[in-house]
Design a protein around this motif. Structure first.
Motif, PDB file in Angstrom:
ATOM      1  N   LEU A  91       6.129   2.015   0.567  1.00  0.00           N
ATOM      2  CA  LEU A  91       5.114   0.985   0.391  1.00  0.00           C
ATOM      3  C   LEU A  91       5.011   0.148   1.660  1.00  0.00           C
ATOM      4  O   LEU A  91       5.997  -0.446   2.106  1.00  0.00           O
ATOM      5  N   ALA A  92       3.806   0.117   2.222  1.00  0.00           N
ATOM      6  CA  ALA A  92       3.580  -0.593   3.478  1.00  0.00           C
ATOM      7  C   ALA A  92       3.162  -2.034   3.214  1.00  0.00           C
ATOM      8  O   ALA A  92       2.277  -2.299   2.388  1.00  0.00           O
ATOM      9  N   PHE A  93       3.792  -2.958   3.910  1.00  0.00           N
ATOM     10  CA  PHE A  93       3.340  -4.344   3.933  1.00  0.00           C
ATOM     11  C   PHE A  93       2.133  -4.445   4.870  1.00  0.00           C
ATOM     12  O   PHE A  93       1.888  -3.532   5.674  1.00  0.00           O
ATOM     13  N   PRO A  94       1.356  -5.525   4.803  1.00  0.00           N
ATOM     14  CA  PRO A  94       0.278  -5.712   5.775  1.00  0.00           C
ATOM     15  C   PRO A  94       0.796  -5.570   7.210  1.00  0.00           C
ATOM     16  O   PRO A  94       1.879  -6.065   7.542  1.00  0.00           O
ATOM     17  N   SER A  95       0.028  -4.916   8.053  1.00  0.00           N
ATOM     18  CA  SER A  95       0.505  -4.552   9.396  1.00  0.00           C
ATOM     19  C   SER A  95       0.869  -5.769  10.243  1.00  0.00           C
ATOM     20  O   SER A  95       1.791  -5.696  11.065  1.00  0.00           O
ATOM     21  N   TYR A  96       0.167  -6.891  10.051  1.00  0.00           N
ATOM     22  CA  TYR A  96       0.436  -8.060  10.887  1.00  0.00           C
ATOM     23  C   TYR A  96       1.832  -8.634  10.654  1.00  0.00           C
ATOM     24  O   TYR A  96       2.348  -9.384  11.493  1.00  0.00           O
ATOM     25  N   LEU A  97       2.451  -8.285   9.533  1.00  0.00           N
ATOM     26  CA  LEU A  97       3.789  -8.787   9.247  1.00  0.00           C
ATOM     27  C   LEU A  97       4.870  -8.048  10.031  1.00  0.00           C
ATOM     28  O   LEU A  97       5.988  -8.548  10.174  1.00  0.00           O
ATOM     29  N   GLU A  98       4.542  -6.841  10.489  1.00  0.00           N
ATOM     30  CA  GLU A  98       5.494  -6.004  11.231  1.00  0.00           C
ATOM     31  C   GLU A  98       6.800  -5.836  10.459  1.00  0.00           C
ATOM     32  O   GLU A  98       7.894  -5.970  11.001  1.00  0.00           O
ATOM     33  N   GLU A  99       6.656  -5.531   9.183  1.00  0.00           N
ATOM     34  CA  GLU A  99       7.796  -5.336   8.294  1.00  0.00           C
ATOM     35  C   GLU A  99       8.031  -3.848   8.055  1.00  0.00           C
ATOM     36  O   GLU A  99       7.078  -3.075   7.926  1.00  0.00           O
ATOM     37  N   PRO A 100       9.283  -3.415   7.973  1.00  0.00           N
ATOM     38  CA  PRO A 100       9.544  -2.042   7.537  1.00  0.00           C
ATOM     39  C   PRO A 100       8.994  -1.825   6.127  1.00  0.00           C
ATOM     40  O   PRO A 100       8.989  -2.741   5.303  1.00  0.00           O
ATOM     41  N   ALA A 101       8.532  -0.622   5.865  1.00  0.00           N
ATOM     42  CA  ALA A 101       8.018  -0.304   4.536  1.00  0.00           C
ATOM     43  C   ALA A 101       9.136  -0.421   3.498  1.00  0.00           C
ATOM     44  O   ALA A 101      10.320  -0.248   3.806  1.00  0.00           O
ATOM     45  N   ALA A 102       8.759  -0.707   2.269  1.00  0.00           N
ATOM     46  CA  ALA A 102       9.720  -0.714   1.162  1.00  0.00           C
ATOM     47  C   ALA A 102       9.932   0.718   0.696  1.00  0.00           C
ATOM     48  O   ALA A 102       8.966   1.482   0.548  1.00  0.00           O
ATOM     49  N   ARG A 103      11.188   1.088   0.443  1.00  0.00           N
ATOM     50  CA  ARG A 103      11.528   2.469   0.108  1.00  0.00           C
ATOM     51  C   ARG A 103      12.412   2.532  -1.136  1.00  0.00           C
ATOM     52  O   ARG A 103      13.098   1.572  -1.477  1.00  0.00           O
ATOM     53  N   ARG A 104      12.396   3.709  -1.757  1.00  0.00           N
ATOM     54  CA  ARG A 104      13.270   3.947  -2.904  1.00  0.00           C
ATOM     55  C   ARG A 104      14.726   3.922  -2.466  1.00  0.00           C
ATOM     56  O   ARG A 104      15.571   3.305  -3.119  1.00  0.00           O
ATOM     57  N   LEU A 105      15.029   4.586  -1.378  1.00  0.00           N
ATOM     58  CA  LEU A 105      16.385   4.615  -0.826  1.00  0.00           C
ATOM     59  C   LEU A 105      16.553   3.510   0.209  1.00  0.00           C
ATOM     60  O   LEU A 105      15.610   3.179   0.943  1.00  0.00           O
ATOM     61  N   SER A 106      17.749   2.961   0.272  1.00  0.00           N
ATOM     62  CA  SER A 106      18.018   1.920   1.247  1.00  0.00           C
ATOM     63  C   SER A 106      17.922   2.462   2.671  1.00  0.00           C
ATOM     64  O   SER A 106      18.219   3.634   2.940  1.00  0.00           O
ATOM     65  N   TYR A 107      17.553   1.589   3.610  1.00  0.00           N
ATOM     66  CA  TYR A 107      17.575   1.954   5.028  1.00  0.00           C
ATOM     67  C   TYR A 107      19.002   2.208   5.515  1.00  0.00           C
ATOM     68  O   TYR A 107      19.195   2.808   6.577  1.00  0.00           O
ATOM     69  N   HIS A 108      19.967   1.758   4.736  1.00  0.00           N
ATOM     70  CA  HIS A 108      21.352   2.075   5.061  1.00  0.00           C
ATOM     71  C   HIS A 108      21.565   3.592   5.020  1.00  0.00           C
ATOM     72  O   HIS A 108      22.374   4.145   5.779  1.00  0.00           O
ATOM     73  N   THR A 109      20.821   4.294   4.150  1.00  0.00           N
ATOM     74  CA  THR A 109      20.904   5.753   4.081  1.00  0.00           C
ATOM     75  C   THR A 109      20.455   6.374   5.400  1.00  0.00           C
ATOM     76  O   THR A 109      21.108   7.290   5.920  1.00  0.00           O
ATOM     77  N   ASP A 110      19.355   5.870   5.957  1.00  0.00           N
ATOM     78  CA  ASP A 110      18.882   6.355   7.251  1.00  0.00           C
ATOM     79  C   ASP A 110      19.856   6.003   8.372  1.00  0.00           C
ATOM     80  O   ASP A 110      20.072   6.789   9.298  1.00  0.00           O
ATOM     81  N   VAL A 146       0.850  -1.195   0.000  1.00  0.00           N
ATOM     82  CA  VAL A 146       0.000   0.000   0.000  1.00  0.00           C
ATOM     83  C   VAL A 146       0.883   1.241   0.000  1.00  0.00           C
ATOM     84  O   VAL A 146       1.691   1.428   0.918  1.00  0.00           O
ATOM     85  N   PRO A 147       0.756   2.108  -1.019  1.00  0.00           N
ATOM     86  CA  PRO A 147       1.573   3.335  -1.054  1.00  0.00           C
ATOM     87  C   PRO A 147       1.170   4.302   0.053  1.00  0.00           C
ATOM     88  O   PRO A 147      -0.013   4.424   0.399  1.00  0.00           O
ATOM     89  N   ARG A 148       2.169   4.989   0.591  1.00  0.00           N
ATOM     90  CA  ARG A 148       1.897   6.050   1.571  1.00  0.00           C
ATOM     91  C   ARG A 148       3.038   7.053   1.503  1.00  0.00           C
ATOM     92  O   ARG A 148       4.159   6.735   1.119  1.00  0.00           O
ATOM     93  N   ALA A 149       2.714   8.273   1.847  1.00  0.00           N
ATOM     94  CA  ALA A 149       3.707   9.353   1.800  1.00  0.00           C
ATOM     95  C   ALA A 149       4.549   9.341   3.065  1.00  0.00           C
ATOM     96  O   ALA A 149       4.047   9.113   4.168  1.00  0.00           O
ATOM     97  N   ASN A 150       5.836   9.595   2.886  1.00  0.00           N
ATOM     98  CA  ASN A 150       6.747   9.746   4.017  1.00  0.00           C
ATOM     99  C   ASN A 150       7.702  10.869   3.656  1.00  0.00           C
ATOM    100  O   ASN A 150       8.683  10.666   2.946  1.00  0.00           O
ATOM    101  N   GLY A 151       7.396  12.077   4.161  1.00  0.00           N
ATOM    102  CA  GLY A 151       8.149  13.251   3.754  1.00  0.00           C
ATOM    103  C   GLY A 151       7.899  13.509   2.280  1.00  0.00           C
ATOM    104  O   GLY A 151       6.773  13.541   1.815  1.00  0.00           O
ATOM    105  N   GLY A 152       8.946  13.642   1.523  1.00  0.00           N
ATOM    106  CA  GLY A 152       8.797  13.855   0.095  1.00  0.00           C
ATOM    107  C   GLY A 152       8.862  12.579  -0.719  1.00  0.00           C
ATOM    108  O   GLY A 152       8.914  12.631  -1.956  1.00  0.00           O
ATOM    109  N   GLU A 153       8.873  11.419  -0.075  1.00  0.00           N
ATOM    110  CA  GLU A 153       9.009  10.138  -0.766  1.00  0.00           C
ATOM    111  C   GLU A 153       7.736   9.319  -0.649  1.00  0.00           C
ATOM    112  O   GLU A 153       6.932   9.498   0.273  1.00  0.00           O
TER     113      GLU A 153
END
Length: 814
Positions: A109-128, A99-106
């Motif tokens: 993509l959210a996985f189903p909540s029961y999975l407790e997965e980090p959202a998929a992002r254009r930039l790697s979480y290594h950037t964060d 499911v797409p959702r906005a996060n700042g200017g990006e």
């Protein structure tokens, strides 16, 4: 090579001791206890990159008990007979909705909540991880290091993210094998660290058989791969690297998701691969997405139209490890699976008659992707040690050969079929073994097969054959077999006639009779899969339903499957030789990356690549051997075998190629003008292909898919540059990208070097000097990179100057 069962006890003990010594070498390399450089220095490997021919080490050394080779002990089979277990179907993976959702200017993509997965992002979480409080993005296995192994920043951001925004997400974990799995019920259960393969979600207990993912054009996906193998490299049961990288072989994906850019990752991390289902030539052909043949099923009886050339639709792919220098061990250990791509023409529903669907054998229970009568066959060879554990042997750098034939990781199984048409997707997943399959009936006569696809690409016209062409490692054929000609109770067997003596190449292709009689010293010759014609089978697509022999067969094999892509005049021609070295002691560009620092051939690698007559090179992931300056350019590549008696199956990443000719040798009906991604050079031969590059930029490779040759550095990096004037394309790929250098604590980058033969704007390069203003600007940018000093040794810089002087002298002589 493999000892006969009646060989003397002394010879078997001698061969086992030599094998144990080779196993210690593999183990020490995989666990980082020794380097390849040290092995060469100690004389374990020769200056030509082969195992020293000494008794107690090489299987080809003369036995102490007879004037014959030492040989290799055969794998124990514990009384298991062929065709006494059912063939497992590949384990089907189910994706999750994103499911797409906005996060700042990006957009994330959210996985189903029961999975407790980090959202998929254009930039790697290594950037964060680099930019903020590290506690939120830390690898849970370690006190430091990022949770995502994908390198940080824009170079490894998912290209064209919003244009090909993923709609589904697969989550899988590579881990240790769960208890209770073996290759046959008679075989001992495999140790948890003998096999590392996949399970669904975050389940760390891996299971067999390997997985199957179904994908469709118009529905991009995220493949989230968790690495949960042991973090201690010594806990690998003798082979396999704990760092991994996944290559989608051979979908049209951006380089960060290709899996072969040196972006391997470590236990505890995940890597988000963006498999965009981009149809090649999306920026050149059918750009308004109006051609109904360029499409994917929408799940509701209709089609999702996509941009691109319908002639480049793909169908049967697979994924596997591509960790440089450890690919053979990791793939053999279980890092592999199948990918079926579905399109409007190849829909996976044999009943839909909409003028686009070819109605190939599949089934009717689902709107798309039926596999009741569409079956994946992963064919591989295996070896077991004295205790029955999965075993990786290195005869020499020519290749690994097992003596047990597996189908979907089961030893010589049987498979029940109805008397109707079936589609089989054959994959040669061996590390070095070539196979040549055919079908025989109970009277040992050939059973015809109709070939509909090569390497996952539909043929223009199907071809009926008794035997397939030889299949090198990674080659695929899709075939249709009509079992309606056989009565219930019939048995049809698949026969391999390719005989090996070593990993160099097949020794010969035996006659049908000799292969059936196993008149050979190669135990992998003969029948290895049995089809049993029955009156009923259970549905895979609709569990609980049974299909019966009297049910109608709606499938068809049309006389034309697609249209021919024409051969055109290329922008440039490249001659790529796959070879050993010209002579021992030859200087080879001084260093390799990422895992070694060899200085010359006596302390380096025996397998090399030479392009356009320049110097031989083994892989350095930081050296660009070929540069494609703009998307849309068509090149002709001449792939030639410069290594004498070997045969090399050459694989091109990212793009498919059209087979043009074999330099005077006759093309088979299964090669002529077909699209492929793996080409056998043939012994002392060559093959010419046409390839057009487009859509994505970044670093890719071409290499020998004998994975032992690959791991001993028979690869070359090539880079595709994006168009700086095209707003859809990444501005970070208008020049070559820096090379990632991963550790479990994070990724740093190394500045790349462009080799002289790789730069088409170099004045010495034939067929690519800039002519207009845009060309001149691009040439200036590229040449600035080529002239800059990368992070290399002083000896590398001296060698580069020496190479330039040699080229100037050659011009003067001309």
């Amino acid at each position: 090579m493999y000892l006969k069962p009646h060989a003397s006890r002394r010879r078997k003990k001698e061969a086992q001791n030599a094998r144990n010594n080779r196993a210690e070498i593999v183990k020490a390399l995989s666990q980082g206890q020794v380097s390849r450089r040290e092995l060469f220095k100690w004389g374990i490997f020769t200056g030509l990159g082969t195992l020293a021919n000494v008794n107690g080490l090489s299987p080809f050394a003369t036995s102490a008990y007879a004037a014959v080779p030492t040989g290799v002990p055969g794998s124990p089979t514990f009384g298991a007979l062929p065709f006494t277990q059912p063939m497992p179907r590949l384990r089907l993976e189910e994706p999750h909705d994103l499911v797409p959702r906005a996060n700042g200017g990006e957009t994330e993509l959210a996985f189903p909540s029961y999975l407790e997965e980090p959202a998929a992002r254009r930039l790697s979480y290594h950037t964060d991880f680099n930019a903020s409080d590290r506690r939120d993005y830390r690898n849970p296995k370690f006190s430091d290091g990022p949770m995502e192994g994908r390198p940080p920043g824009e170079y490894f951001a998912h290209q064209r993210w919003l244009e090909y925004l993923p709609k589904k997400g697969f989550i899988m974990t590579l881990g240790r094998l769960d208890d209770g799995f073996s290759f046959h019920p008679n075989f001992p259960d495999q140790d948890r660290d003998s096999v590392w393969t996949f399970n669904s979600g975050r389940n760390e207990d891996a299971v067999l058989p390997p997985p199957l993912m179904k994908m469709r054009y118009g529905e991009p996906v995220i493949f989230r791969h968790y690495n949960q193998v042991p973090d201690d490299p010594k806990k690998n049961n003798g082979f396999g690297s704990i760092s991994q990288a996944t290559h989608n072989h051979n979908a049209h994906n951006a380089s960060a998701s290709d899996g072969a850019s040196n972006a391997h990752f470590f236990p505890g991390q995940f890597y988000d691969y963006h498999w965009s289902t981009t149809l090649a030539r999306a920026d050149m052909i059918n750009t308004n997405a109006t051609d109904r043949r360029a499409s994917g099923p929408d799940g509701d009886g209709g089609l999702n139209l996509v941009k691109g050339d319908f002639r480049e639709l793909q169908s049967s792919l697979w994924f596997h490890d591509h960790r440089f220098f450890f690919t053979a061990e990791n793939v053999y250990k279980g890092h592999l699976g199948a990918l079926n791509y579905y399109s409007g023409p190849d829909r996976g529903n044999e009943r839909v008659n909409d003028g686009v669907n070819l109605r190939l054998p599949s089934g009717t229970e689902l709107d798309w992707g039926n596999i009741d009568f569409d079956v994946n066959l992963i064919i591989s060879d295996a070896a077991l040690d004295e205790e029955g554990q999965y075993f990786f042997d290195i005869f020499e750098t020519n290749g690994f050969l097992g003596d047990l034939m597996l189908v979907n990781f089961a030893y010589k199984p049987y498979f029940e079929v109805l008397p109707r048409k079936y589609r089989f997707r054959l994959l040669n997943a061996c590390m070095a073994r070539f196979i040549r399959p055919g079908l025989i009936n109970q009277r040992n006569r050939w059973v015809p097969m109709t070939v509909i696809a090569t390497d996952g690409n539909l043929m223009v016209n199907p071809v009926k054959v008794n035997q397939l062409d030889p299949m090198g490692p990674a080659e695929r054929f899709d075939v249709v077999v009509d079992f309606s000609q056989f009565p219930i109770g019939s048995k049809i067997r698949m026969l391999n006639v390719a005989e090996h003596e070593s990993g160099e190449r097949p020794k010969e292709y035996l006659s049908r009779k000799d292969a059936i009689d196993q008149d050979t010293d190669d135990p992998a010759v003969g029948t290895f899969l049995e089809f049993r014609v029955v009156d009923r089978v259970k549905s895979v697509d609709n569990p609980g339903k049974t299909h019966y022999a009297n049910a109608p067969d709606y499938s068809r094999v049309p006389s034309q499957l697609t249209e021919q892509i024409p051969i055109i005049d290329p922008v440039r021609v490249r001659h790529i030789e796959w070879k050993g070295t010209d002579e021992p002691g030859e200087l080879l560009r001084d260093e390799c990356f990422p895992d070694c620092d060899e200085r010359n051939i006596r302390e380096g690698f025996g397998w090399t690549v030479r392009i356009n007559g320049e110097s031989n090179h083994f892989l350095n992931a930081n050296r660009v051997s070929m540069l494609v300056p703009r998307p849309g350019e068509t090149e002709h590549w001449i792939l030639s075998n410069g290594s004498g008696g070997w045969d090399h199956p050459i694989h091109l990443h990212f793009e498919e190629g059209i087979t043009i000719d074999r330099g005077g040798r006759k093309l088979s009906a299964l090669e002529r003008n077909v699209r492929k991604d793996v080409w056998r050079t043939g012994r002392g031969g060559q093959v010419k292909i046409q390839v057009t590059f487009g859509e994505y930029g970044g670093a890719y490779v071409t290499h020998c898919h004998n994975t032992v040759h690959e791991d001993w550095a028979m690869l070359a990096r090539y880079d595709v540059l994006t168009d700086p004037t095209d707003p859809k394309q990444s501005k970070y790929h208008v020049s070559v990208v820096p090379t990632p250098n991963p550790t479990k604590y994070g990724v740093t980058f190394v500045d790349p070097e462009i080799l002289p033969e790789g730069n088409p704007f170099d004045r010495d390069f034939e067929g690519g000097v800039g002519k207009d203003d845009d060309d001149e600007k691009m040439a200036a940018s590229i040449n600035r990179v080529a002239a800059s000093e990368p992070s290399t040794t002083r000896k590398t810089r001296k060698s580069r100057k020496k190479s330039k002087r040699a080229r100037r002298k050659a011009r003067r002589r001309k």
